[in-house]
Design a protein around this motif. Structure first.
Motif, mmCIF file in Angstrom:
data_model
loop_
_atom_site.group_PDB
_atom_site.id
_atom_site.type_symbol
_atom_site.label_atom_id
_atom_site.label_comp_id
_atom_site.label_asym_id
_atom_site.label_seq_id
_atom_site.Cartn_x
_atom_site.Cartn_y
_atom_site.Cartn_z
ATOM 1 N N ASP A 38 -2.712 -5.841 -14.640
ATOM 2 C CA ASP A 38 -3.250 -6.456 -15.864
ATOM 3 C C ASP A 38 -2.148 -6.479 -16.924
ATOM 4 N N PRO A 39 -1.775 -7.649 -17.418
ATOM 5 C CA PRO A 39 -0.657 -7.727 -18.370
ATOM 6 C C PRO A 39 -0.932 -7.055 -19.708
ATOM 7 N N VAL A 40 -2.185 -6.888 -20.047
ATOM 8 C CA VAL A 40 -2.525 -6.268 -21.329
ATOM 9 C C VAL A 40 -2.662 -4.757 -21.187
ATOM 10 N N SER A 41 -3.517 -4.318 -20.254
ATOM 11 C CA SER A 41 -3.791 -2.877 -20.114
ATOM 12 C C SER A 41 -2.796 -2.163 -19.210
ATOM 13 N N GLY A 42 -2.123 -2.918 -18.336
ATOM 14 C CA GLY A 42 -1.219 -2.294 -17.372
ATOM 15 C C GLY A 42 -1.943 -1.706 -16.168
ATOM 16 N N TYR A 43 -3.281 -1.890 -16.085
ATOM 17 C CA TYR A 43 -4.020 -1.362 -14.941
ATOM 18 C C TYR A 43 -3.552 -2.054 -13.654
ATOM 19 N N ARG A 44 -3.496 -1.251 -12.584
ATOM 20 C CA ARG A 44 -3.041 -1.766 -11.294
ATOM 21 C C ARG A 44 -4.250 -1.987 -10.387
ATOM 22 N N TYR A 45 -4.225 -3.099 -9.662
ATOM 23 C CA TYR A 45 -5.304 -3.436 -8.736
ATOM 24 C C TYR A 45 -4.709 -3.723 -7.353
ATOM 25 N N TYR A 46 -5.462 -3.321 -6.326
ATOM 26 C CA TYR A 46 -5.008 -3.476 -4.947
ATOM 27 C C TYR A 46 -6.029 -4.271 -4.152
ATOM 28 N N GLY A 47 -5.542 -4.973 -3.125
ATOM 29 C CA GLY A 47 -6.412 -5.758 -2.272
ATOM 30 C C GLY A 47 -6.847 -4.974 -1.038
ATOM 31 N N ALA A 48 -7.976 -5.387 -0.470
ATOM 32 C CA ALA A 48 -8.487 -4.733 0.734
ATOM 33 C C ALA A 48 -7.504 -4.850 1.892
ATOM 34 N N ASP A 49 -6.728 -5.942 1.909
ATOM 35 C CA ASP A 49 -5.776 -6.128 3.000
ATOM 36 C C ASP A 49 -4.565 -5.193 2.888
ATOM 37 N N GLN A 50 -4.489 -4.405 1.812
ATOM 38 C CA GLN A 50 -3.388 -3.442 1.666
ATOM 39 C C GLN A 50 -3.757 -2.038 2.169
ATOM 40 N N VAL A 51 -5.026 -1.838 2.523
ATOM 41 C CA VAL A 51 -5.470 -0.506 2.942
ATOM 42 C C VAL A 51 -4.733 -0.050 4.197
ATOM 43 N N ALA A 52 -4.575 -0.950 5.168
ATOM 44 C CA ALA A 52 -3.922 -0.577 6.430
ATOM 45 C C ALA A 52 -2.483 -0.122 6.183
ATOM 46 N N ARG A 53 -1.752 -0.855 5.335
ATOM 47 C CA ARG A 53 -0.364 -0.474 5.044
ATOM 48 C C ARG A 53 -0.331 0.861 4.313
ATOM 49 N N ALA A 54 -1.254 1.043 3.361
ATOM 50 C CA ALA A 54 -1.287 2.302 2.615
ATOM 51 C C ALA A 54 -1.617 3.478 3.534
ATOM 52 N N THR A 55 -2.534 3.290 4.465
ATOM 53 C CA THR A 55 -2.898 4.354 5.406
ATOM 54 C C THR A 55 -1.722 4.706 6.306
ATOM 55 N N ALA A 56 -1.043 3.677 6.823
ATOM 56 C CA ALA A 56 0.131 3.925 7.664
ATOM 57 C C ALA A 56 1.217 4.648 6.879
ATOM 58 N N LEU A 57 1.408 4.244 5.625
ATOM 59 C CA LEU A 57 2.396 4.900 4.754
ATOM 60 C C LEU A 57 2.066 6.378 4.592
ATOM 61 N N ARG A 58 0.799 6.670 4.319
ATOM 62 C CA ARG A 58 0.396 8.076 4.178
ATOM 63 C C ARG A 58 0.653 8.862 5.469
ATOM 64 N N GLN A 59 0.300 8.296 6.605
ATOM 65 C CA GLN A 59 0.473 8.995 7.879
ATOM 66 C C GLN A 59 1.942 9.244 8.197
ATOM 67 N N LEU A 60 2.782 8.276 7.896
ATOM 68 C CA LEU A 60 4.217 8.443 8.154
ATOM 69 C C LEU A 60 4.812 9.518 7.258
ATOM 70 N N ARG A 61 4.361 9.583 6.016
ATOM 71 C CA ARG A 61 4.863 10.631 5.126
ATOM 72 C C ARG A 61 4.351 12.005 5.537
ATOM 73 N N GLU A 62 3.177 12.046 6.175
ATOM 74 C CA GLU A 62 2.637 13.328 6.638
ATOM 75 C C GLU A 62 3.480 13.931 7.754
#
Length: 357
Positions: A38-62
């Protein structure tokens, strides 16, 4: 992307298993930028299609994968990603083994590096082969570390190596090149021994010494290797061996022919039909034709079933071209050993016969 399809960072954190602070870090590092800010508040939003990448990222860091390698894995195809993961795990395992070995050396030095009690002096290639053979009867089970260990019993005349996974028990007796100073027994960590096998194999003689909390392997022109002792009591295998009773059927068969028949067998369980005509390798339910194997048989005809993962390694590790099977009934352990050398013996537990089939 419409706002209705986006998730605020808190919701996305719950879906992916990553904390909000971690998501901000990965966004700033370019690994997982938000779908929209959001250009005003700076809040970040994510899409449902990013969940798989985020999960893989977490597992690799684990598994402690560095960020640069994580990025390469996430952006690679399936085969390349799998190779990078295997490469990383192999590096960790190697570093852990090296750290464990250095820790054993440090502990020995902290104790004054006192000379150990001589257990036995053995030819390196002979000891390495025996360790490889007997350790096939080990298993890794949570809470039962002793099943992954090698039990060593030393006397003035011999040294005996034994291992069991509860379905197999393998034991081999070696004659030392030099006698022990006194009798000794202990169960050694199998992982430590496996890590030392290559060096043992390339040493003419290996001196095995008992030291506090382990054994020390001394080899000429090579660094000492230390193996930890396990604190659990080893199963009372001698009582079991003494209670086996006499064999009622004996079959002597070519090791290679029997292994070939087992390899051609289609199932996870195998039935052996043993009679005066030889040995037939059958599926338990007889739905496929049996594979005949020539054998010399004495005693009673018998049908007995095994899990393939129990019988195959018991046969494959036997010494010599022919193996001898001593059987005591369909529900009793079978003794498998060389037909002409008795220094490696394996007991294999059968499985319950399905009478309905």
């Amino acid at each position: 992307m419409p706002n209705s399809e986006l998730m605020p960072i808190g919701v996305f954190a719950q879906r992916s298993g990553l904390t909000s602070s971690a998501l901000r870090f990965y966004a700033d590092s370019g690994l997982l930028p938000p779908a929209e800010v959001d250009p005003v508040s700076g809040y970040r939003y994510y899409g449902a299609d990013q969940v798989a990448r985020a999960t893989a990222l977490r597992q690799l860091r684990e598994i402690a994968m560095p960020l640069a390698v994580v990025e390469a894995v996430l952006d690679a195809g399936a085969d390349e990603a799998a190779r990078l993961v295997d490469e990383h795990v192999a590096k960790i395992v190697g570093e852990a083994a090296a750290a464990r070995q250095k820790a054993a050396v440090i502990k020995s030095a902290l104790g004054g590096n006192l000379p150990g009690l001589l257990i036995a002096t053995l030819k390196g290639p002979v000891l390495a082969d025996a360790v490889d053979q007997v350790l096939t009867a080990t298993a890794y089970e949570p809470g039962m570390a002793v099943l992954a260990g090698l039990h060593i019993e030393a006397s003035h005349e011999a040294i005996t190596l034994t291992a069991t996974d509860r379905f197999r028990l393998s034991t081999r007796t070696l004659v030392p090149a030099r006698p022990a100073e006194r009798t000794w027994a202990g169960t050694v960590d199998g992982v430590d021994l496996r890590a030392a096998v290559a060096e043992i194999r390339h040493s003419a003689l290996v001196r095995i010494e008992a030291v506090p909390q382990g054994i020390r392997l001394r080899m000429d022109e090579r660094e000492d290797r230390h193996c930890r002792l396990l604190s659990e009591d080893f199963p009372d295998h001698r009582l079991m061996l003494a209670s086996l009773g006499e064999a009622t059927t004996r079959a002597t068969v070519s090791k290679d022919l029997l292994l070939r028949a087992l390899e051609e067998h289609p199932g996870e369980r195998v039935a052996l039909h043993i009679s005066r005509h030889g040995v037939n390798v059958w599926p338990p339910n007889d739905e496929h034709p049996g594979i005949p194997v020539l054998a010399t048989v004495t005693g009673e005809a018998l049908r007995i079933q095994f899990a393939m993962i129990t019988l195959y390694p018991a046969v494959s590790t036997a010494i010599g071209p022919d193996v001898m099977l001593d059987l005591r009934g369909h529900d009793r352990p079978v003794t498998i050993r060389s037909a002409d050398r008795g220094d490696l013996t394996t007991l294999a537990m059968p499985v319950k016969v399905d009478h309905a089939s």
